[in-house]
Structures are given as C-alpha cells and as structure tokens.
Motif scaffolding. Sequence first.
Motif, short mmCIF file in Angstrom:
data_model
loop_
_atom_site.label_atom_id
_atom_site.label_comp_id
_atom_site.label_asym_id
_atom_site.label_seq_id
_atom_site.Cartn_x
_atom_site.Cartn_y
_atom_site.Cartn_z
N ILE A 1 -4.74 5.18 6.09
CA ILE A 1 -4.59 6.18 5.31
C ILE A 1 -3.74 6.26 4.54
N GLY A 2 -2.69 6.05 4.65
CA GLY A 2 -1.60 5.32 3.48
C GLY A 2 -1.20 4.31 3.24
N LEU A 3 -2.11 3.46 3.34
CA LEU A 3 -2.35 2.25 2.28
C LEU A 3 -3.64 2.39 1.76
N GLY A 4 -4.51 3.42 1.72
CA GLY A 4 -5.92 4.25 1.16
C GLY A 4 -5.04 4.58 0.07
N THR A 5 -4.59 5.89 0.73
CA THR A 5 -3.81 6.70 -0.82
C THR A 5 -3.07 6.20 -1.81
N ALA A 6 -1.93 5.43 -1.05
CA ALA A 6 -1.33 4.47 -2.10
C ALA A 6 -1.94 3.75 -2.90
N LEU A 7 -3.03 2.68 -2.51
CA LEU A 7 -3.34 1.96 -3.50
C LEU A 7 -4.75 2.02 -3.90
N GLY A 8 -5.92 3.26 -2.98
CA GLY A 8 -6.50 3.98 -3.87
C GLY A 8 -6.81 4.56 -5.08
N VAL B 1 -4.84 4.92 18.18
CA VAL B 1 -5.79 5.51 17.21
C VAL B 1 -5.17 6.26 16.05
N ILE B 2 -4.02 6.60 16.47
CA ILE B 2 -2.85 8.12 14.93
C ILE B 2 -2.19 6.96 14.55
N THR B 3 -2.03 6.09 15.46
CA THR B 3 -1.06 4.77 13.98
C THR B 3 -2.11 4.34 13.48
N VAL B 4 -2.76 3.91 13.79
CA VAL B 4 -3.49 2.53 13.73
C VAL B 4 -4.24 3.78 11.69
N ALA B 5 -4.73 5.00 12.69
CA ALA B 5 -5.31 6.10 11.60
C ALA B 5 -4.09 5.84 10.10
N HIS C 1 8.32 3.99 22.81
CA HIS C 1 8.66 3.68 21.56
C HIS C 1 7.91 4.02 20.55
N ASN C 2 6.97 4.28 20.31
CA ASN C 2 5.32 4.93 19.09
C ASN C 2 6.57 6.21 18.24
N PRO C 3 6.27 5.93 17.31
CA PRO C 3 7.25 7.54 16.40
C PRO C 3 5.41 8.94 16.38
N SER D 1 3.32 -3.52 11.21
CA SER D 1 4.26 -2.58 11.55
C SER D 1 3.15 -1.58 12.94
N THR D 2 2.53 -1.94 11.85
CA THR D 2 1.56 -0.94 12.54
C THR D 2 0.91 -2.07 14.22
N VAL D 3 0.29 -3.34 13.57
CA VAL D 3 0.54 -4.18 15.26
C VAL D 3 1.83 -4.48 15.99
N ARG D 4 2.56 -3.78 15.94
CA ARG D 4 3.59 -3.84 16.16
C ARG D 4 4.22 -2.73 17.22
N MET D 5 3.39 -1.68 16.57
CA MET D 5 3.65 -0.17 16.99
C MET D 5 2.87 -0.33 18.29
N CYS D 6 1.96 -1.06 17.76
CA CYS D 6 -0.08 -0.24 18.74
C CYS D 6 0.42 -1.62 20.27
N LEU D 7 1.64 -2.72 19.97
CA LEU D 7 1.85 -3.53 20.52
C LEU D 7 2.90 -2.44 21.80
N ALA D 8 4.26 -2.03 21.24
CA ALA D 8 5.20 -1.73 22.08
C ALA D 8 4.64 -0.65 23.03
N GLN D 9 5.80 -0.14 23.64
CA GLN D 9 5.45 0.71 24.58
C GLN D 9 5.73 2.36 24.03
N PRO D 10 4.05 2.86 24.62
CA PRO D 10 4.06 4.38 23.95
C PRO D 10 5.14 5.14 23.36
#
Length: 473
Positions: free
Chosen positions: A177-184, A169-173, A137-139, A126-135
Amino acid sequence: MSEHSVPRRRIPRGVRIAGSILVGVIVYLIGIFTSSMAVTANPWAFSDGELNDTGLVAVLLLFLAWGLVFLRHRWPWVPFVVGGLLTAAWGDALMLLIAVFHLVIRAPKRQAITASAVSTGLVVFSTVRMCLAQPEHNPFSIFFLPDPAQVTGVEATIPPDDSHLAIRVITVAACLIGLGTALGVGALLRRTRRMRAVESIAERETLRNESLSAEIARQSERELLARELHDTLSHRLSVISLHTGALEVAAQTDPEVASTASALREEARASLEDLRHLVGGVRNGNLADPHHSRASSAPPSRATMSAIPELIASVASTGTIVRPLIVIQDVDSCPPALDRAVYRIVQEALTNAMKHAPNSPVTVDIGVSAARGVQLSVSNPLPRTPGPIDVPPRPRYAPDSVRTLGPDAAAHGWAPDGSGEASYDSPLASTGSGTGLVGIRERSEMFGGEASIGVFGEEFRVQVSFPPFRPQT
C-alpha cells in the motif's frame, strides 16, 4: 481566449501556503507516532522492558528528523536521504515514501526513476527483514498484544502464536500500500501536471494562432482599403490639381480667380500628401497608435500644430473670417500622435464651422504647453432664423454632438428633431455624416482629454482640453 477553453481558478498563494503547513503538521504528528512504534521493534532501545538512554536519544532525534518533512516541496532529497536511513535502520519507511512521492511529482524524469528504484529496494528489504524477525520485534505486533504497553516501557508481551501469520500479512500489505500510494499516485499527479502544462501550451498556441489569423485578416483589409484609397482619391485629387493649375494660368487677367485657383491647387497638393501618409499608416497599421516614435510617424503633410497658422490662412482664403488667438509652446517635444490629433481636431472644427455656418466669423483660441497641456476652442455664431425672402443654409449636426441647447436656441431656428438632433437643414450641411464630431471625441479620449461640443448661448462651440504632456527627448 478560445471559446472552448475554460479558465482555471488559481488558489491564492496565502491559502496554498497555509494548507501546506497544515498538511505538514499532520504528517509530522503521524510520523512521530509511527517512528515511535518502529523504535519498539529494536531490542537495543530497551533494557529490562524499559526504554533506555539509547532509545530515548533515538526518540528525541525522531522529533528533529521529522521536522525535515516541511522541506518536502522545495528540497525533497533531504527527507529522502533521512527517510532512507530510517528505513534501513529499523524499518521506518514513512518519511521515505513521502519524499519519493514528491520526487516522482516534481523531479526530472531520471531523478524520479532513480528515487523510485532506491525507495522500492529499501522498502522491500525492510519488509523482508521484519517478516523474518521475531514477531515481538515487528512494529505491527502491537495490534495483537492483549495489553499493548510496549511504547510505555513496560515489559513487552509476546503476541500469540496464532497471530504471527496475520502480522506478516499486515507487514506485506503495508509495504504494498505504501509503495503503491507513493509511486502510483505520484506518477498520476505527475502525468496530470504534465497534461496541464501541455494544455496550457496548446492554449497559448491557439490564442497565438487566432491572433495571427486576426492580424492577417486585418492586414488584408488594410491592404484593400489602402489600395482603394490610393486608386480612387489619388486620381481625383491629381485631376483637381491639374485643372486648378490650368485655371490659374488662364485667369491671369483676374487676380481674384487666380488667387482662388492657386489656393485650390495648394489644397489639392496638400491633400495628396495627406493621402500618401494615410495610405502608409493604413498599410502599416500604426495610424492610431499614440506611442510610436516621431521618426516613424512624421507625415509628409502639414498635420502638425506648427502648421495650424497655415491651416487658418487656408480657411481664410475661402472668404471665411477667422479670429485666431494661438499660443503654442513645446511643440517640438510634444508626442507626435498628440501633435497630429490637435491639428486634426482644429481642422475638423473649422470644416464643421464652414459647412454649417457659412459666412459666419470663426473664433479660434489655442494654448499649448507641456506644463498646462492643450486647451483649444473653436466657436462660431448660430445661424439666424430665415427671413421671408432669403433662405440661408440650415446646418445639421450629428446625433449626440450637441450636449446642451441654450435657452435662446429655439429662437434662432435650433430645435430637436425626431432623432434628438439639433438640426438646421441646408444642402451643404447634408453632405456631412456626423462622424467628424465623433472623431473629435474619440481623439480626445484616446489621450485622456475632455471634449465639450454643443450650443453655448449664441454660438456653437467645440472645446477640447488635454492634460499636461511630458516632453520627449
């Protein structure tokens, strides 16, 4: 409990449930907001810059879908599946991360690893798709719009060109952060819960080991005590029995001496039987247990209520005048420990009377039934003040054994000494240690009874009452 262990305070169940519901409501509101932002990144949800019917239906479904967040504790796989669909559809990964957080904490290890791998793949996709989409269309582009009216349905404004990198950058961050918080954090809490479980098991094992060590020590003490009791008292009682038997045979010409010798021999034999029962109870550790069965506790001696008349006859054979009034019912259905306790109380009361008030009549009043319980009273007159010639024995009673002194107690030689005792010295009375009356109180308390021991008027009285007992089948 070990001296190094500190008990943890448990949160009340009601407080935990209320806290879980409050957290669920907060997460629900945040989830609706983030999902609504994610809807704005989908062109199919808008027509001419306004939210169309499809987008409206999607938003309404989000309100229902986020209700599944309240199932995160009991059924975390349900929000996990729905969150995975939202992540794959338009990049809304918050519900997925919440679900995988709870799965990592509570699910078995294999399920937790599977959920972590699947959620990581979906979030990265989902992150890669949002980074490649038009800005536009990024939430996250909503933070860079000069007039962020995208959610209200007004024509969307394209973010400035210089903000495209920041949006990515915000999308990747947000992904990291979401994966690190949930898994870590989930893995950390899982490890904490496991350590607490291990500590709990270790604490139980420590308590168990301490209990076993204490039991082994008590068993060793019981074995030593039982061995000493058997080796010393058994020998002495056997010698007494042999000597009294010989005296009985040699005194055939004197009936009184022969009768006394016979009584002594019978008492020695009964004492040997009591000693065997006592040694067995000390070895097994069930001597004072009020709940063990009759079959395992039936003594080979006469320590039952049925043998109280025989006990009174034995006391009377010594020349002591005994005035008995005994009414015993339901003795066969009485709990065996209570049965033995009543016998021992009567025995100790009679012994106490013979020791401290020799040649005085003893009144024994006993009533036993399952419906009324046990009511017993053993009393004897107080010894009179010594005259100028004869010096009768002056009994000494144990501390705290005399509850009240009657108004005439001092006139008969009874007065408190320096230790608070009611004393009346005699060589025979000095052989007592005072533990007999204490034992009467302890036996009465063990079965929920009451004991009243002391001087009442002109006599010393031992009164004990036990509550009604349930007949055993």
